[in-house]
Write a protein that holds these residues in place. Structure first.
Motif, PDB file in Angstrom:
ATOM      1  N   ARG A  82     -14.321   1.926  -2.507  1.00  0.00           N
ATOM      2  CA  ARG A  82     -13.694   1.063  -3.502  1.00  0.00           C
ATOM      3  C   ARG A  82     -14.498   1.122  -4.800  1.00  0.00           C
ATOM      4  O   ARG A  82     -15.725   1.104  -4.778  1.00  0.00           O
ATOM      5  N   GLN A  96     -18.761   1.182  -0.025  1.00  0.00           N
ATOM      6  CA  GLN A  96     -18.234   0.611   1.207  1.00  0.00           C
ATOM      7  C   GLN A  96     -19.217  -0.466   1.640  1.00  0.00           C
ATOM      8  O   GLN A  96     -20.429  -0.262   1.538  1.00  0.00           O
ATOM      9  N   ASP A 138     -14.863   0.335   6.896  1.00  0.00           N
ATOM     10  CA  ASP A 138     -14.176   0.828   5.690  1.00  0.00           C
ATOM     11  C   ASP A 138     -13.895   2.322   5.763  1.00  0.00           C
ATOM     12  O   ASP A 138     -12.975   2.817   5.093  1.00  0.00           O
ATOM     13  N   LEU A 194     -18.692   3.633  -6.708  1.00  0.00           N
ATOM     14  CA  LEU A 194     -17.855   3.267  -5.578  1.00  0.00           C
ATOM     15  C   LEU A 194     -18.724   2.834  -4.407  1.00  0.00           C
ATOM     16  O   LEU A 194     -19.882   3.278  -4.286  1.00  0.00           O
ATOM     17  N   LEU A 198     -11.704   7.901  -2.456  1.00  0.00           N
ATOM     18  CA  LEU A 198     -10.780   6.794  -2.207  1.00  0.00           C
ATOM     19  C   LEU A 198     -10.102   6.946  -0.850  1.00  0.00           C
ATOM     20  O   LEU A 198      -9.902   5.952  -0.130  1.00  0.00           O
ATOM     21  N   TYR A 256     -16.224  -0.265  -8.001  1.00  0.00           N
ATOM     22  CA  TYR A 256     -16.760  -1.566  -8.387  1.00  0.00           C
ATOM     23  C   TYR A 256     -17.358  -1.588  -9.795  1.00  0.00           C
ATOM     24  O   TYR A 256     -17.647  -2.663 -10.325  1.00  0.00           O
ATOM     25  N   TRP A 301     -23.002   3.645  -0.961  1.00  0.00           N
ATOM     26  CA  TRP A 301     -22.452   3.749  -2.307  1.00  0.00           C
ATOM     27  C   TRP A 301     -22.730   5.124  -2.913  1.00  0.00           C
ATOM     28  O   TRP A 301     -23.553   5.899  -2.400  1.00  0.00           O
TER      29      TRP A 301
END
Length: 207
Positions: free
Chosen positions: A169, A8, A13, A6, A164, A171, A148
């Motif tokens: 997000r 940002q 964010d 995951l 979340l 990826y 990340w």
């Protein structure tokens, strides 16, 4: 085992959390005390790692020597941020900055006895905020461009939801076979005592 990656890509964010305890009391600014361990300590870092990872099979660092721990946590690009509940360490986040402007949240979690008590959201919020401003706070580092982390199916049931909710997000997803490995925790048979709200977080005897 499934591993989820995951990220940002902007400080905007981040969606900060308010602790459940503070929200119930109507005090948005109150929550767990979160501090950076500014004096790196192999002993303290190993305690946090073993205690948080005792039931989710964190094993990659358990065999490391003191010197290896020192090399891992005493580097200038590494920061350890610790959440305290009434003076007791409850969980931590370890950040590591790279020369390309990315900052990884290498480890994040709570000691089992402190899960479900409104600490994880504020701790993650603070860790992400400090990852985003690390380049501004630390001389010789470039501004952060990306934050990340990765989590996996061995982690707690609320881990992904917390990430979340804070604005991460997904990826990348990977799946691989992995043998079951027991972790001893801080000592054999370690585990949390039951808690209740009437004793303000003090342990109470179980039946």
């Amino acid at each position: 085992m499934t591993t989820w990656y995951l990220e940002q890509t902007s400080a905007a964010d981040l969606r900060p959390a308010t602790s459940a305890r503070a929200a119930a009391a109507g005090r948005a600014a109150e929550g767990p005390l979160i501090m950076r361990a500014e004096t790196p300590s192999p002993e303290f870092s190993r305690f946090l790692y073993a205690s948080v990872g005792q039931d989710i099979r964190w094993t990659d660092r358990l065999s490391m020597s003191w010197a290896e721990w020192e090399r891992a946590v005493c580097r200038p690009e590494v920061e350890t941020w610790v959440a305290y509940d009434r003076g007791t360490p409850a969980g931590y986040a370890e950040l590591e900055a790279a020369t390309d402007g990315s900052v990884e949240i290498v480890y994040f979690g709570l000691i089992p006895a402190f899960r479900g008590r409104g600490i994880g959201g504020p701790l993650l919020s603070e860790a992400v905020a400090r990852a985003w401003d690390l380049g501004e706070r630390r001389e010789g580092f470039v501004p952060t461009k990306r934050v990340w982390l990765h989590t996996c199916s061995k982690d707690g049931p609320h881990a992904m939801d917390n990430y979340l909710r804070r604005g991460f997000r997904l990826y990348r997803t990977e799946t691989a076979e992995e043998d079951e490995v027991a972790t001893p925790g801080p000592w054999p048979d370690a585990g949390p005592l039951p808690y209740d709200g009437e004793t303000a977080g003090r342990p109470v005897a179980g039946d």
